[in-house]
Design an enzyme around this catalytic site. Structure first.
Site, mmCIF file in Angstrom:
data_model
loop_
_atom_site.group_PDB
_atom_site.id
_atom_site.type_symbol
_atom_site.label_atom_id
_atom_site.label_comp_id
_atom_site.label_asym_id
_atom_site.label_seq_id
_atom_site.Cartn_x
_atom_site.Cartn_y
_atom_site.Cartn_z
ATOM 1 N N TYR A 29 -8.841 -0.021 -9.777
ATOM 2 C CA TYR A 29 -7.933 1.264 -9.620
ATOM 3 C C TYR A 29 -8.512 1.748 -8.877
ATOM 4 C CZ TYR A 29 -5.657 1.377 -13.811
ATOM 5 O OH TYR A 29 -4.474 0.566 -15.085
ATOM 6 N N HIS A 82 2.221 9.265 -16.539
ATOM 7 C CA HIS A 82 1.749 8.393 -16.656
ATOM 8 C C HIS A 82 -0.278 8.182 -15.956
ATOM 9 C CE1 HIS A 82 5.167 5.381 -17.478
ATOM 10 N NE2 HIS A 82 4.682 6.011 -18.589
ATOM 11 N N ASN A 108 18.143 2.279 -7.193
ATOM 12 C CA ASN A 108 17.969 1.173 -7.632
ATOM 13 C C ASN A 108 18.484 -0.230 -7.122
ATOM 14 O OD1 ASN A 108 16.235 -1.268 -9.084
ATOM 15 N ND2 ASN A 108 15.489 -0.128 -10.066
ATOM 16 N N PRO A 109 18.365 -0.654 -6.384
ATOM 17 C CA PRO A 109 18.561 -2.405 -5.796
ATOM 18 C C PRO A 109 18.832 -3.007 -6.925
ATOM 19 C CG PRO A 109 16.608 -2.269 -4.228
ATOM 20 C CD PRO A 109 16.446 -1.128 -5.311
ATOM 21 N N CYS A 169 -22.405 13.849 -19.831
ATOM 22 C CA CYS A 169 -22.468 12.794 -21.206
ATOM 23 C C CYS A 169 -23.265 12.087 -20.676
ATOM 24 C CB CYS A 169 -21.806 12.962 -22.617
ATOM 25 S SG CYS A 169 -20.471 12.060 -22.128
ATOM 26 N N VAL A 222 1.181 6.903 -10.026
ATOM 27 C CA VAL A 222 -0.237 7.427 -10.393
ATOM 28 C C VAL A 222 -0.586 7.672 -9.036
ATOM 29 C CG1 VAL A 222 -0.327 6.744 -12.813
ATOM 30 C CG2 VAL A 222 -1.135 5.236 -10.565
ATOM 31 N N ASP A 223 0.143 7.593 -7.780
ATOM 32 C CA ASP A 223 -0.504 8.135 -6.849
ATOM 33 C C ASP A 223 1.176 9.377 -6.563
ATOM 34 O OD1 ASP A 223 3.093 7.999 -5.558
ATOM 35 O OD2 ASP A 223 3.117 6.375 -5.520
ATOM 36 N N GLN A 242 6.540 7.992 -12.966
ATOM 37 C CA GLN A 242 5.951 7.563 -13.872
ATOM 38 C C GLN A 242 4.828 7.034 -13.223
ATOM 39 O OE1 GLN A 242 8.109 4.678 -16.104
ATOM 40 N NE2 GLN A 242 9.575 5.389 -14.588
ATOM 41 N N ALA A 294 14.898 3.854 -1.681
ATOM 42 C CA ALA A 294 15.291 5.039 -2.125
ATOM 43 C C ALA A 294 15.153 5.761 -0.688
ATOM 44 C CB ALA A 294 13.887 4.737 -2.978
HETATM 45 P P1 OAD Z 1 9.174 -1.550 -11.698
HETATM 46 O O1 OAD Z 1 8.120 -2.447 -11.328
HETATM 47 O O2 OAD Z 1 9.049 -1.923 -13.576
HETATM 48 O O3 OAD Z 1 10.166 -1.613 -11.523
HETATM 49 C C1 OAD Z 1 10.741 -0.629 -10.095
HETATM 50 C C2 OAD Z 1 11.107 -1.028 -9.769
HETATM 51 O O4 OAD Z 1 11.484 -0.287 -8.983
HETATM 52 C C3 OAD Z 1 12.737 -2.467 -10.381
HETATM 53 O O5 OAD Z 1 13.819 -1.885 -10.772
HETATM 54 C C4 OAD Z 1 13.261 -2.294 -8.376
HETATM 55 O O6 OAD Z 1 14.514 -2.898 -9.235
HETATM 56 C C5 OAD Z 1 12.778 -1.535 -7.929
HETATM 57 N N1 OAD Z 1 12.680 -1.205 -7.121
HETATM 58 C C6 OAD Z 1 12.171 -1.751 -5.990
HETATM 59 N N2 OAD Z 1 12.129 -1.562 -4.334
HETATM 60 C C7 OAD Z 1 12.968 -0.458 -4.445
HETATM 61 C C8 OAD Z 1 13.030 0.432 -3.533
HETATM 62 N N3 OAD Z 1 12.626 0.474 -1.974
HETATM 63 N N4 OAD Z 1 13.962 1.231 -3.483
HETATM 64 C C9 OAD Z 1 14.101 1.380 -5.415
HETATM 65 N N5 OAD Z 1 14.240 0.942 -6.682
HETATM 66 C C10 OAD Z 1 13.085 0.217 -5.692
HETATM 67 O O7 OAD Z 1 7.811 0.100 -12.268
HETATM 68 P P2 OAD Z 1 8.794 1.451 -13.182
HETATM 69 O O8 OAD Z 1 9.189 1.422 -13.188
HETATM 70 O O9 OAD Z 1 7.803 2.491 -12.377
HETATM 71 O O10 OAD Z 1 2.583 2.169 -16.438
HETATM 72 O O11 OAD Z 1 7.210 1.059 -14.359
HETATM 73 C C11 OAD Z 1 6.700 1.334 -15.095
HETATM 74 C C12 OAD Z 1 5.072 1.450 -16.090
HETATM 75 O O12 OAD Z 1 5.420 0.500 -16.386
HETATM 76 C C13 OAD Z 1 4.372 2.181 -15.030
HETATM 77 O O13 OAD Z 1 4.496 3.054 -14.738
HETATM 78 C C14 OAD Z 1 3.681 1.162 -14.984
HETATM 79 C C15 OAD Z 1 3.576 0.140 -15.599
HETATM 80 O O14 OAD Z 1 3.060 -0.769 -16.252
HETATM 81 C C16 OAD Z 1 1.308 1.871 -16.868
HETATM 82 O O15 OAD Z 1 0.489 1.681 -15.759
HETATM 83 C C17 OAD Z 1 1.252 2.504 -18.059
#
Ligand code: OAD
Length: 299
Positions: free
Chosen positions: A69, A121, A263-264, A200, A105-106, A103, A281
């Site tokens: 991390y 998250h 989303n692409p 602690c 964490v940045d 979602q 995006a």
């Molecule tokens: P994912 O990696 O699951 O999905 C990323 C999405 O972004 C995909 O649908 C891609 O098609 C899309 N994508 C990629 N490049 C892009 C761009 N330039 N512009 C727009 N969209 C693009 O990521 P999350 O959906 O954020 O949780 O994942 C959800 C959670 O799963 C995260 O918060 C994390 C992970 O495990 C925890 O760590 C608790």
């Protein structure tokens, strides 16, 4: 990206009074921050979430988890918000009743000017004690407990609310291939023992939500409230497979708000979307802002 879709989306954005912008890892992809599930580059394609993103992993090997991390946090520190983050901040400025729910964490939304994104998250910038939950300083800056919500993660909203605080599915057991390969950090810097809590003495942990943990109660409640009272939800760069976060666009749709997706790729959220803008995006969101208000593109 289809022009008719952009026009429809711009008309919805232009007349909205309360927009929720719901974002995932794709939002930061063009800043160089990897997503989780994209082929080849996704973190969960290269690293095993069981070994890095669960309370058990931290218990078994705190230095491995803390080091991973920390390397992600350092990568984010050297990244910059992209034109998509700037366009989201422009939407908030134009539509003052708007809320960003992320979602991620940045801290790229904050750095682009978004006032108070809701971090479902958690945050890489809010470490806390793994035993007593006291916020801990970031390793580089002993005076700073972190810019983002550093409350302890516990509990969930009352039963029966549209999104609850069940442990997160969509992780190790969500059917996504996981290679279980190298667990050296992406920057190759490996294990780093976590600092000790000043109160602690227990190990300090990253302030993120791990698989099997509840979402921060206040953040989930704020997200559900915003989604159930908005008049437009824009979902950007998320695969929509991790619950309860993926409920947020569905809540908005159930309450009658139109949903626009950027989303692409196709996602399971397609079924609740009124307009799908298939593209990255950092290209689509500035075009949407320009089409809605005729202002020059943010870059
Ligand atoms: P994912 O990696 O699951 O999905 C990323 C999405 O972004 C995909 O649908 C891609 O098609 C899309 N994508 C990629 N490049 C892009 C761009 N330039 N512009 C727009 N969209 C693009 O990521 P999350 O959906 O954020 O949780 O994942 C959800 C959670 O799963 C995260 O918060 C994390 C992970 O495990 C925890 O760590 C608790």
């Amino acid at each position: 990206m289809e022009q008719a879709g952009l026009r429809d989306a711009a008309a919805l954005v232009g007349r909205a009074r309360r927009v929720v912008v719901f974002t995932g890892a794709g939002m930061s992809a063009e800043s160089g921050v990897p997503t989780f599930r994209d082929a080849l580059t996704g973190l969960w394609r290269r690293f095993d979430p069981q070994a890095l993103a669960t309370p058990e992993a931290f218990e078994d090997d705190p230095a491995l988890v803390w080091g991973w991390y920390e390397s992600r946090r350092r990568a984010v520190l050297s990244a910059r918000p992209n034109a998509g983050h700037a366009a989201v901040a422009a939407i908030e400025a134009r539509v003052p009743g708007s809320v960003v729910v992320t979602q991620n964490v940045d801290d790229l939304h904050e750095r682009a000017g978004s006032a108070a994104p809701v971090h479902l998250h958690g945050s890489l910038f809010a470490p806390r004690c793994s035993a007593c939950a006291r916020p801990a300083p970031l390793p580089d800056d002993p005076t700073d407990g972190g810019p983002v919500d550093s409350r302890p993660l516990h509990g969930g909203p009352a039963d029966g609310s549209p999104a609850d605080s069940r442990p997160l599915p969509g992780g190790p057991a969500d059917g996504q291939p996981v290679d279980g390969g190298s667990v050296d950090g992406p920057a190759g810097d490996g294990r780093v023992p976590p600092p000790e809590c000043a109160r602690c003495g227990a190990p300090v942990r990253p302030g993120v939500v791990w698989f099997g943990e509840a979402l921060p109660e206040a953040a989930l409640e704020a997200a559900v409230d915003a989604a159930s009272s908005c008049d437009l939800l824009l979902t950007v760069g998320t695969s929509g497979v991790v619950y309860p976060a993926a409920e947020i666009p569905r809540v908005a749709a159930r309450f009658g708000a139109p949903v626009i997706q950027v989303n692409p790729q196709e996602t399971p959220l397609d079924e609740v979307c009124d307009v799908n803008l298939r593209g990255p995006a950092a290209r689509v969101l500035p075009a949407l802002v320009e089409a809605a208000w005729g202002v020059p593109r943010v870059s």
